[in-house]
Design a protein around this motif. Structure first.
Motif, PDB file in Angstrom:
ATOM      1  N   PRO A  22     -17.374 -35.340  86.203  1.00  0.00           N
ATOM      2  CA  PRO A  22     -16.575 -36.560  86.245  1.00  0.00           C
ATOM      3  C   PRO A  22     -16.230 -36.960  87.683  1.00  0.00           C
ATOM      4  O   PRO A  22     -16.197 -36.126  88.586  1.00  0.00           O
ATOM      5  N   GLU A  24     -13.804 -40.380  89.836  1.00  0.00           N
ATOM      6  CA  GLU A  24     -12.766 -41.389  89.612  1.00  0.00           C
ATOM      7  C   GLU A  24     -13.365 -42.731  89.222  1.00  0.00           C
ATOM      8  O   GLU A  24     -12.641 -43.711  89.023  1.00  0.00           O
ATOM      9  N   HIS A 114     -11.198 -37.192  93.025  1.00  0.00           N
ATOM     10  CA  HIS A 114     -11.122 -36.540  91.714  1.00  0.00           C
ATOM     11  C   HIS A 114     -11.139 -35.030  91.954  1.00  0.00           C
ATOM     12  O   HIS A 114     -12.137 -34.485  92.425  1.00  0.00           O
ATOM     13  N   THR A 164     -13.041 -41.327  82.176  1.00  0.00           N
ATOM     14  CA  THR A 164     -12.916 -41.832  83.546  1.00  0.00           C
ATOM     15  C   THR A 164     -12.723 -43.349  83.520  1.00  0.00           C
ATOM     16  O   THR A 164     -13.027 -43.996  82.518  1.00  0.00           O
TER      17      THR A 164
END
Length: 203
Positions: A22, A24, A114, A164
């Motif tokens: 993942p 941001e 992130h 996200t």
């Protein structure tokens, strides 16, 4: 997501395998960005044209600076906007192979805002490809549940960080004062480029 999950994902990168992680913005597909075979695997999994370059992800700006050639203005931009939803296009060093950037002399640098992604990059110990975790021509992935079976089976590990935001990063070449793609923070980035235009080097 446990520390062991991050370790497993980082181990997979060092073995030359691909990992979904993942950021941001959206979920990315990572492989060792210094390993031509691993990079080829990402192109194959995505079904991506080889003439479309991939970006490289790093745990911080200092780590990125070991793989790129930048002037003072470019460094100032990177330190202002990274970590953040920005892909910064700068000159690459030879330690990043031709296949990553389709033979070009510049590379997109990502330092996501992130924590899970940055921890993963740190533990991988190498630049990691930063490209969306979807088949080319299909929508970006904002949750692991959206991953196609084809991609899920092709990667070694999926780091699940929940949903996200889905906003695209802004792609910018600060040395040339060019925004290639407007996304997150585009207005702020444009204002910075205008403010610093007097220090603009040769195009």
């Amino acid at each position: 997501m446990s520390d062991d999950d991050v370790k497993q994902a980082a181990d997979a990168i060092r073995r030359g395998e691909a990992v979904v992680y993942p950021t941001e913005t959206v979920y990315g597909m990572g492989a060792d960005a210094t390993n031509p075979d691993a990079i080829e695997r990402v192109f194959d999994i995505k079904g991506r044209d080889r003439d479309k370059p991939l970006s490289a992800g790093f745990p911080d700006v200092d780590a990125a600076l070991e793989y790129v050639v930048v002037d003072d203005r470019e460094v100032a931009f990177m330190r202002r906007f990274l970590p953040g939803p920005v892909t910064v296009v700068v000159e690459r060093r030879d330690s990043l192979p031709d296949v990553l950037v389709s033979g070009r002399d510049r590379v997109g640098v990502r330092v996501p805002d992130h924590d899970l992604a940055l921890d993963f990059f740190e533990q991988a110990g190498t630049p990691v490809t930063a490209t969306s975790a979807n088949r080319s021509g299909t929508g970006s992935i904002t949750n692991p549940s959206q991953l196609s079976d084809e991609i899920r089976e092709a990667v070694a590990f999926v780091l699940d960080g929940g949903t996200t935001p889905g906003t695209e990063s802004t792609v910018v070449d600060p040395g040339r004062g060019i925004i290639h793609r407007r996304g997150a923070m585009a207005d702020e980035i444009e204002a910075w480029l205008e403010t610093h235009a007097d220090s603009e080097p040769e195009a």
